[in-house]
Design an enzyme around this catalytic site. Structure first.
Site, PDB file in Angstrom:
ATOM      1  N   GLU A 266      46.234   8.748 -21.346  1.00  0.00           N
ATOM      2  CA  GLU A 266      46.133   8.367 -19.939  1.00  0.00           C
ATOM      3  C   GLU A 266      46.017   6.848 -19.895  1.00  0.00           C
ATOM      4  OE1 GLU A 266      46.848  10.090 -17.510  1.00  0.00           O
ATOM      5  OE2 GLU A 266      46.152   8.876 -15.849  1.00  0.00           O
ATOM      6  N   GLU A 296      51.101   0.952 -12.641  1.00  0.00           N
ATOM      7  CA  GLU A 296      51.037   0.836 -14.097  1.00  0.00           C
ATOM      8  C   GLU A 296      52.430   0.904 -14.734  1.00  0.00           C
ATOM      9  OE1 GLU A 296      48.171   3.876 -14.402  1.00  0.00           O
ATOM     10  OE2 GLU A 296      46.569   2.510 -13.792  1.00  0.00           O
ATOM     11  N   ASP A 439      42.943  10.641 -12.672  1.00  0.00           N
ATOM     12  CA  ASP A 439      42.558  11.358 -13.897  1.00  0.00           C
ATOM     13  C   ASP A 439      42.669  12.861 -13.689  1.00  0.00           C
ATOM     14  OD1 ASP A 439      41.857   8.824 -14.694  1.00  0.00           O
ATOM     15  OD2 ASP A 439      39.728   9.102 -14.239  1.00  0.00           O
TER      16      ASP A 439
END
Ligand code: AMP
Length: 459
Positions: A266, A296, A439
């Protein structure tokens, strides 16, 4: 049996990062008290110096007052480990909760009644250990008499371990206080984060545990690794990011030694471009699955040298650019699966030989967004039943539009060599909390992906 029930049959190992998020809802009198204690003039002088790190209490007070005056959200690293006492004697934390991806994911999977959740974090102080949920399926690896045994994290804490506490000071627009002759009114609501950046906090597996990683890898169905953003370029003892990344590589290889257990990484944003590049080049080629959000992927592409594509994603947020970036990434790093989540949609990008059909991949993403919607609605997922709450959250409409645009773009982009699956997100209007949603999506996607592989006999 539903897909979540199948996923719950799995055992998962997750490492490395945990911290305590200690939240203070700031009151006017608390701020005024600090100003009276340190003196308006002294604070104003330090505000002009604008300390970029917190080394003593006055640095904190100066930056806090500055943040309150501007109403801008800020994060300042705390480098002096001895200031814990000062903070703890000056503030009562309104909420203390688990922070850090490994900690958040471990609690989530344990609450969903996964068969076994093994969590490892190199620093486990009593306070950190107390943030883990009290579930019988949650374990922490401990070496006793040269043997590997498992205990609940709370039974495994070590006195003297450092604890990473991120202190979050929430403030509301309209708060007023006096700074000398000046009356300050806070213009916007926001938060001031004092993030712990101690030398003593490292991202690694203790040498004593390392030889047991093959045994751990063999005993689980999947591994979720995170926290590499916490690696510092260098440490005062001479160790540097290269050292910790070499060790991180060894960890993955050791976990995969006895059985080629699937590993998900992750990814979280890393400000330092060199460090970001190192994490990508060292670790991505060793893992099977990677998860990240839209900004990201743009950062990753920039680090890989695709700056034009990266800029386009930052500026226009177009799905075809994100997908193109995803294809580049799975090719260059030879990933089995890449999952990118954005506010409006979630996408899987794999090569065309992936064992799962588009329909199956879509089911896996569906589970991921259900889970995130449940967490956004409730603040936390406490039991498998909570999952149902997510099912009543509607899919966002922009997502449908994005999906349509993508279907059009698909004809233009050559996708024969790839499998690209996209779903709109279920979006909660007034989320109780947005902490840990990314998450949650990644943990839900990866574990259901594994469950579907297992159903096909591929795991
Ligand atoms: P990250 O940027 O990794 O923290 O991930 C945040 C993700 O959480 C977004 O990409 C969305 O898919 C999801 N998310 C954010 N806000 C909400 C919300 N209000 N309801 C449901 N999901 C959300």
């Amino acid at each position: 049996m539903g897909l979540l029930d199948e996923a719950r049959e799995l055992s998962i190992y997750t490492a490395y990062n945990t911290n305590v998020d200690a939240i203070v809802y700031l009151k006017e009198e608390t701020v005024q008290g600090l100003i009276n204690e340190f003196g308006a003039e002294t604070i104003q002088r330090r505000m002009e110096e604008y300390p970029r790190q917190i080394n003593e209490p006055l640095d904190f007070v100066a930056r806090l007052v500055h943040a309150l005056k501007t109403g801008k959200p800020m994060e300042v690293p705390l480098i002096n480990e001895e200031l814990h006492m000062w903070f703890d004697s000056h503030f009562k934390y309104d909420v203390e909760r688990m922070g850090g991806q490994a900690g958040i994911i471990a609690n989530l999977l344990a609450n969903l009644n996964f068969r076994k959740v093994l969590v490892y974090t190199p620093h486990l102080a009593k306070k950190q250990a107390a943030m883990f949920v009290n579930k019988p399926n949650l374990f922490y690896p401990v070496i006793e008499d040269g043997r590997l045994i498992f205990k609940h994290p709370y039974e495994a804490y070590r006195d003297g371990d450092p604890v990473k506490v991120n202190r979050i000071f929430e403030f509301r627009a309209g708060m007023t206080f006096k700074l000398g002759s000046e009356t300050v009114t806070v213009p916007f609501s926001g938060r001031f984060i004092v993030s712990a950046r101690f030398e003593s906090i490292r991202i690694y597996t203790e040498p004593g545990l390392k030889p047991f990683l093959p045994e751990i890898g063999e005993s689980v169905d999947g591994v979720i690794l995170s926290g590499y953003q916490g690696i510092k370029p260098r440490y005062s003892d001479g160790k540097d990011a290269n050292h910790y990344l070499r060790e991180a590589k060894k960890d993955i290889l050791l976990l995969k030694r006895e059985k080629d257990v699937k590993v998900h990484l992750e990814f979280a944003s890393i400000q330092n471009r060199e460090l970001r590049k190192k994490v990508i080049y060292n670790l991505f080629p060793l893992v099977d699955s990677v998860g990240m959000d839209e900004s990201e992927i743009a950062h990753v592409l920039n680090a890989l040298g695709y700056s034009k594509l990266s800029d386009r994603i930052f500026t226009y947020n177009r799905i075809e650019d994100t997908v193109l970036g995803g294809k580049i990434l799975i090719d260059e790093m030879n990933l089995e699966v890449l999952q990118i989540h954005t506010i409006y949609y979630i996408v899987y990008i794999t090569h065309a030989d992936n064992p799962l059909s588009e329909e199956k991949l879509r089911q896996s993403l569906g589970l991921a967004t259900n889970l995130a919607a449940a967490r956004a609605s409730l603040g936390e997922i406490r039991s498998p039943e909570d999952f149902k709450v997510g099912l009543s959250v509607p899919y966002n409409e922009r997502g449908e539009y994005v999906k349509l645009r993508f279907e059009e773009a698909k004809r233009r982009l050559r996708t024969k060599e790839y499998r690209v699956v996209i779903i709109p997100t279920r979006l909660v209007k007034n989320p109780v909390s947005t902490v840990g949603l990314g998450d949650t999506i990644s943990a839900g996607a990866f574990t259901s992906y594994l469950a579907l592989l297992r159903r096909k006999g591929e795991l």
